[in-house]
Design a protein around this motif. Structure first.
Motif, short mmCIF file in Angstrom:
data_model
loop_
_atom_site.label_atom_id
_atom_site.label_comp_id
_atom_site.label_asym_id
_atom_site.label_seq_id
_atom_site.Cartn_x
_atom_site.Cartn_y
_atom_site.Cartn_z
N LYS A 103 1.07 -0.91 -0.14
CA LYS A 103 0.18 0.25 0.05
C LYS A 103 0.64 1.24 0.05
N VAL A 104 2.10 1.22 0.72
CA VAL A 104 2.87 2.69 1.22
C VAL A 104 3.27 2.60 -0.30
N LEU A 105 4.05 1.85 -1.08
CA LEU A 105 4.63 1.69 -2.11
C LEU A 105 3.73 1.90 -3.34
N GLY A 106 2.54 1.70 -3.49
CA GLY A 106 1.45 2.49 -4.14
C GLY A 106 1.25 3.44 -4.55
N GLN A 107 1.09 4.05 -2.71
CA GLN A 107 1.18 5.33 -2.65
C GLN A 107 2.02 6.34 -2.99
N LYS A 108 3.67 5.96 -3.20
CA LYS A 108 4.71 6.47 -3.57
C LYS A 108 4.74 6.87 -4.36
N ILE A 109 4.53 5.36 -5.52
CA ILE A 109 4.20 5.27 -6.52
C ILE A 109 3.45 7.00 -7.29
N ASP A 110 2.19 7.00 -7.03
CA ASP A 110 1.00 7.62 -7.00
C ASP A 110 1.94 8.85 -6.50
N TRP A 111 2.60 9.16 -5.53
CA TRP A 111 2.88 10.23 -5.15
C TRP A 111 4.62 11.04 -6.59
N TYR A 112 4.76 9.63 -6.36
CA TYR A 112 5.64 10.26 -7.67
C TYR A 112 5.54 10.39 -9.19
N GLN A 113 4.29 9.62 -9.51
CA GLN A 113 3.79 10.01 -11.30
C GLN A 113 3.02 11.50 -10.79
N ALA A 114 2.16 12.40 -9.83
CA ALA A 114 1.31 12.92 -9.66
C ALA A 114 2.49 14.41 -9.73
N LYS A 115 4.18 14.06 -8.81
CA LYS A 115 5.07 15.43 -9.72
C LYS A 115 5.18 15.13 -10.83
N GLN A 116 5.63 13.68 -11.42
CA GLN A 116 5.79 13.69 -13.08
C GLN A 116 4.86 14.73 -13.80
N ASP A 117 3.66 14.10 -13.64
CA ASP A 117 3.03 14.83 -14.72
C ASP A 117 1.99 16.54 -13.73
N HIS A 118 2.88 16.75 -13.18
CA HIS A 118 2.83 17.97 -11.99
C HIS A 118 0.99 18.24 -11.58
N SER A 119 0.61 17.05 -10.94
CA SER A 119 -1.04 17.18 -11.08
C SER A 119 -1.03 17.57 -8.96
N ILE A 120 0.55 17.70 -9.04
CA ILE A 120 0.84 18.43 -6.98
C ILE A 120 1.80 18.99 -7.59
N ALA A 121 2.06 19.62 -6.26
CA ALA A 121 3.17 21.14 -6.62
C ALA A 121 4.12 20.38 -6.37
N ASP A 122 5.40 21.04 -7.81
CA ASP A 122 6.68 19.87 -7.47
C ASP A 122 6.89 20.36 -5.12
N ASP A 123 6.87 20.99 -4.42
CA ASP A 123 6.75 21.22 -3.65
C ASP A 123 6.63 20.40 -2.56
N THR B 43 5.59 17.70 -0.79
CA THR B 43 6.14 16.26 0.37
C THR B 43 5.33 15.26 0.75
N PHE B 44 5.82 14.57 0.44
CA PHE B 44 5.38 12.72 0.79
C PHE B 44 4.31 12.68 1.58
N ALA B 45 4.97 12.86 2.96
CA ALA B 45 3.75 13.30 3.87
C ALA B 45 2.69 14.24 3.58
N ALA B 46 2.94 15.23 3.49
CA ALA B 46 1.72 16.14 2.65
C ALA B 46 1.47 15.95 1.70
N LYS C 1 0.14 8.59 8.06
CA LYS C 1 1.66 7.54 8.26
C LYS C 1 2.16 8.17 7.68
N ASN C 2 3.73 8.85 8.24
CA ASN C 2 4.37 9.99 7.99
C ASN C 2 5.86 9.69 7.46
N ASP C 3 5.34 8.68 6.33
CA ASP C 3 6.49 7.66 5.33
C ASP C 3 7.57 9.51 4.70
N LYS C 4 8.82 8.29 4.77
CA LYS C 4 9.18 9.48 3.53
C LYS C 4 9.50 8.66 2.34
#
Length: 146
Positions: A109-129, A131-134, A143-146
């Motif tokens: 689940k955490v891995l999937g969330q991390k992949i989604d976060w990176y994907q969102a950063k890559q396609d600019h659907s979230i702000a570049d700054d 954080t994963f915690a945010a 969870k406050n995973d890095k």
């Protein structure tokens, strides 16, 4: 009329099982597999050995350790009087496997969330700054995973 059982040399058996000859020798050393010997002392395996090895590998695939496998095999060889001990051992392995499965699901689940976060950063659907915690907070995770 009896049919002759197929005999496999270690190389053939290795190909059938997708295990290396050294793994087969290790299983023999650990008494998980007991090949027959011909009159010259050469080991050979039969279809019965293939069926048995498949069963051993199923148990191993559940997370059963080599010592647990050896214990199970020793108990099995003693007959039905050991069914309670075998049942207890299998239940112990089942509980351990279920715990590992829950841990793996959580990690996936955490891995999937991390992949989604990176994907969102890559396609600019979230702000570049962001954080994963945010990001986790935004999607309702605590969870406050890095």
């Amino acid at each position: 009329m009896m049919t002759a059982k197929e005999h496999y040399r270690i190389g053939q058996f290795s190909e059938l099982t997708h295990l290396t000859p050294s793994t087969l020798r290790y299983y023999e050393q650990e008494e998980l597999l007991v090949p027959k010997r011909d009159k010259t002392g050469q080991r050979y395996y039969t279809d019965d050995d293939l069926s048995w090895l498949k069963f051993v590998l199923h148990l191993k695939g559940t997370g059963m350790t080599i010592p647990q496998l050896k214990e199970y095999i020793q108990l099995r060889a003693q007959g039905d009087a050991t069914i309670p001990q075998r049942l207890a051992l299998l239940k112990e392995v089942q509980t351990s496997a279920e715990e590992k499965l829950l841990e793996l699901k959580s990690n996936m689940k955490v891995l999937g969330q991390k992949i989604d976060w990176y994907q969102a950063k890559q396609d600019h659907s979230i702000a570049d700054d962001e954080t994963f915690a945010a990001y986790l907070k935004q999607i309702g995770e605590t969870k406050n995973d890095k």
